[in-house]
Design a protein around this motif. Structure first.
Motif, PDB file in Angstrom:
ATOM      1  N   GLU A  59       0.837  -1.211   0.000  1.00 46.04           N
ATOM      2  CA  GLU A  59       0.000   0.000   0.000  1.00 46.04           C
ATOM      3  C   GLU A  59       0.869   1.258   0.000  1.00 46.04           C
ATOM      4  OE1 GLU A  59      -3.058  -0.011  -0.584  1.00 46.04           O
ATOM      5  OE2 GLU A  59      -3.798  -1.994  -0.037  1.00 46.04           O
ATOM      6  N   ARG A  70      -4.613   5.593   3.102  1.00 46.78           N
ATOM      7  CA  ARG A  70      -5.617   5.142   4.094  1.00 46.78           C
ATOM      8  C   ARG A  70      -5.607   3.619   4.213  1.00 46.78           C
ATOM      9  NH1 ARG A  70      -8.928   9.158   1.762  1.00 46.78           N
ATOM     10  NH2 ARG A  70     -10.057   7.606   0.541  1.00 46.78           N
ATOM     11  N   HIS A  71      -5.431   2.918   3.065  1.00 53.45           N
ATOM     12  CA  HIS A  71      -5.363   1.445   3.120  1.00 53.45           C
ATOM     13  C   HIS A  71      -4.209   1.009   4.020  1.00 53.45           C
ATOM     14  CE1 HIS A  71      -7.306   1.193  -1.180  1.00 53.45           C
ATOM     15  NE2 HIS A  71      -8.100   1.744  -0.281  1.00 53.45           N
ATOM     16  N   LYS A  94      -2.811   2.566   6.493  1.00 46.33           N
ATOM     17  CA  LYS A  94      -3.127   2.792   7.913  1.00 46.33           C
ATOM     18  C   LYS A  94      -4.119   1.750   8.421  1.00 46.33           C
ATOM     19  CE  LYS A  94      -1.834   7.580   8.235  1.00 46.33           C
ATOM     20  NZ  LYS A  94      -2.157   8.837   7.569  1.00 46.33           N
ATOM     21  N   GLY A  95      -5.084   1.380   7.591  1.00 47.40           N
ATOM     22  CA  GLY A  95      -6.048   0.351   7.991  1.00 47.40           C
ATOM     23  C   GLY A  95      -5.365  -0.976   8.277  1.00 47.40           C
ATOM     24  N   ALA A  97      -3.440  -1.030  11.468  1.00 44.30           N
ATOM     25  CA  ALA A  97      -4.344  -1.243  12.604  1.00 44.30           C
ATOM     26  C   ALA A  97      -4.686  -2.730  12.764  1.00 44.30           C
ATOM     27  CB  ALA A  97      -5.618  -0.412  12.417  1.00 44.30           C
ATOM     28  N   CYS A  98      -4.812  -3.451  11.645  1.00 49.15           N
ATOM     29  CA  CYS A  98      -5.096  -4.900  11.708  1.00 49.15           C
ATOM     30  C   CYS A  98      -3.978  -5.640  12.437  1.00 49.15           C
ATOM     31  CB  CYS A  98      -5.262  -5.488  10.308  1.00 49.15           C
ATOM     32  SG  CYS A  98      -6.697  -4.871   9.420  1.00 49.15           S
ATOM     33  N   LYS A 136     -13.642  -6.251   8.252  1.00 53.37           N
ATOM     34  CA  LYS A 136     -14.330  -4.974   7.969  1.00 53.37           C
ATOM     35  C   LYS A 136     -13.396  -4.017   7.232  1.00 53.37           C
ATOM     36  CE  LYS A 136     -17.674  -5.194  11.744  1.00 53.37           C
ATOM     37  NZ  LYS A 136     -17.064  -6.160  12.668  1.00 53.37           N
ATOM     38  N   ILE A 137     -12.147  -3.946   7.668  1.00 55.01           N
ATOM     39  CA  ILE A 137     -11.180  -3.066   6.992  1.00 55.01           C
ATOM     40  C   ILE A 137     -10.992  -3.514   5.542  1.00 55.01           C
ATOM     41  CG2 ILE A 137      -8.742  -2.344   6.942  1.00 55.01           C
ATOM     42  CD1 ILE A 137      -9.567  -1.317   9.521  1.00 55.01           C
ATOM     43  N   THR A 138     -10.776  -4.807   5.351  1.00 56.87           N
ATOM     44  CA  THR A 138     -10.442  -5.318   4.016  1.00 56.87           C
ATOM     45  C   THR A 138     -11.618  -5.170   3.060  1.00 56.87           C
ATOM     46  OG1 THR A 138      -8.957  -6.886   5.117  1.00 56.87           O
ATOM     47  CG2 THR A 138      -9.421  -7.276   2.781  1.00 56.87           C
ATOM     48  N   VAL A 165     -11.458  -1.723   1.769  1.00 55.83           N
ATOM     49  CA  VAL A 165     -10.304  -1.509   0.889  1.00 55.83           C
ATOM     50  C   VAL A 165     -10.547  -2.102  -0.496  1.00 55.83           C
ATOM     51  CG1 VAL A 165      -7.901  -2.174   0.499  1.00 55.83           C
ATOM     52  CG2 VAL A 165      -8.597  -1.312   2.751  1.00 55.83           C
TER      53      VAL A 165
END
Ligand code: Y39
Ligand code: Y39
Ligand code: FE
Ligand code: FE
Ligand code: FE
Length: 230
Positions: A32, A62-63, A65-66, A69-70, A135-137, A140
């Motif tokens: 990313e 943003r991806h 950062k997501g 977080a994972c 949820k994040i993926t 994305v």
């Protein structure tokens, strides 16, 4: 081999899972980050699409950062040195092409090959991910389709004059993706992601993209087979 169903038998806190996750999570974070850099480079090369490309680069940030977080959510430290090495050959090819003003090669590497790699990996990951990462993926992967679409639309509009460069760039870079998949297959399996399913989803997305740009079925078969030359 069928993709594993989401199952309560995956324990996201075993050392085995976390060890594999430290590499896959790092690959995604590094991917990313490089995608962000690549779209900023493309924004300079394609002045009339600058605003749109800067927008794509912001999505990639943003991806990243997501996915960071994972990793934190699972208490995993991503192995970023491994990931930088993983992408180094593809990254070098992108930068060499950019330095020579080869927009077609840059778009093939980032917007077709890497985006299709992301789309395959994320779709296969979603059913076997922990709730937080799923949820994040899901958010994305929707955006990755729009990145693939950017490349398809531009290359379709410039198809005749891009055809020879696309074939050369495919020949140079598709075998690298095949090598990368093989290098990560054991770790992916620990996360519940089957290699055969990854190949199938990648080839479907990439073949469709080549068709949308203007290649015929015979071209698509020939160009796909060049992935085996690794
Ligand atoms: O455009 C993008 O957002 C792409 C950078 C992301 C690529 C991520 C590559 C994921 C490969 C993971 C392999 C797991 C089997
Ligand atoms: O097995 C085959 O048919 C190989 C020709 C095809 C090229 C390999 C590209 C596969 C990349 C998979 C990426 C999964 C995320
Ligand atoms: Fe970079
Ligand atoms: Fe992305
Ligand atoms: Fe993307």
């Amino acid at each position: 081999m069928p993709q594993l169903e989401a199952s309560p038998t995956i324990d996201f806190q075993t050392e085995t899972y976390k060890d594999a996750y430290s590499r896959i999570n790092a690959i995604v974070i590094e991917g990313e980050q490089e995608a962000h850099d690549n779209y900023l480079t493309l924004a300079e090369l394609l002045a009339d699409k600058k605003a749109e490309l800067v927008g794509l680069s912001k999505m990639e940030n943003r991806h990243m950062k997501g996915f960071q977080a994972c990793g934190r959510n699972l208490k995993v430290t991503p192995d970023m040195a491994f990931a930088k090495e993983f992408f180094s050959e593809l990254h070098k090819n992108f930068q060499t092409a950019a330095a020579q003003g080869q927009i077609v090669t840059c778009l093939l590497i980032q917007s077709l090959i890497i985006e299709c790699f992301a789309i395959a990996a994320y779709n296969i990951y979603i059913p076997v991910a922990d709730d937080f990462a799923r949820k994040i993926t899901e958010g994305v992967v929707k955006e990755e389709y729009s990145h693939l679409n950017f490349g398809e639309v531009w290359l379709q509009a410039h198809f005749e004059e891009s055809k020879a460069e696309l074939e050369a760039a495919n020949r140079q870079n598709l075998p690298i993706i095949w090598k990368l998949l093989n290098a990560v297959a054991d770790d992916a399996r620990v996360l519940g992601m089957e290699k055969d399913a990854l190949i199938e989803d990648f080839m479907i997305a990439y073949g469709e993209a080549l068709g949308n740009i203007g290649f015929n079925n015979r071209d698509i078969m020939r160009m796909s087979a060049q992935g085996l030359a690794a």
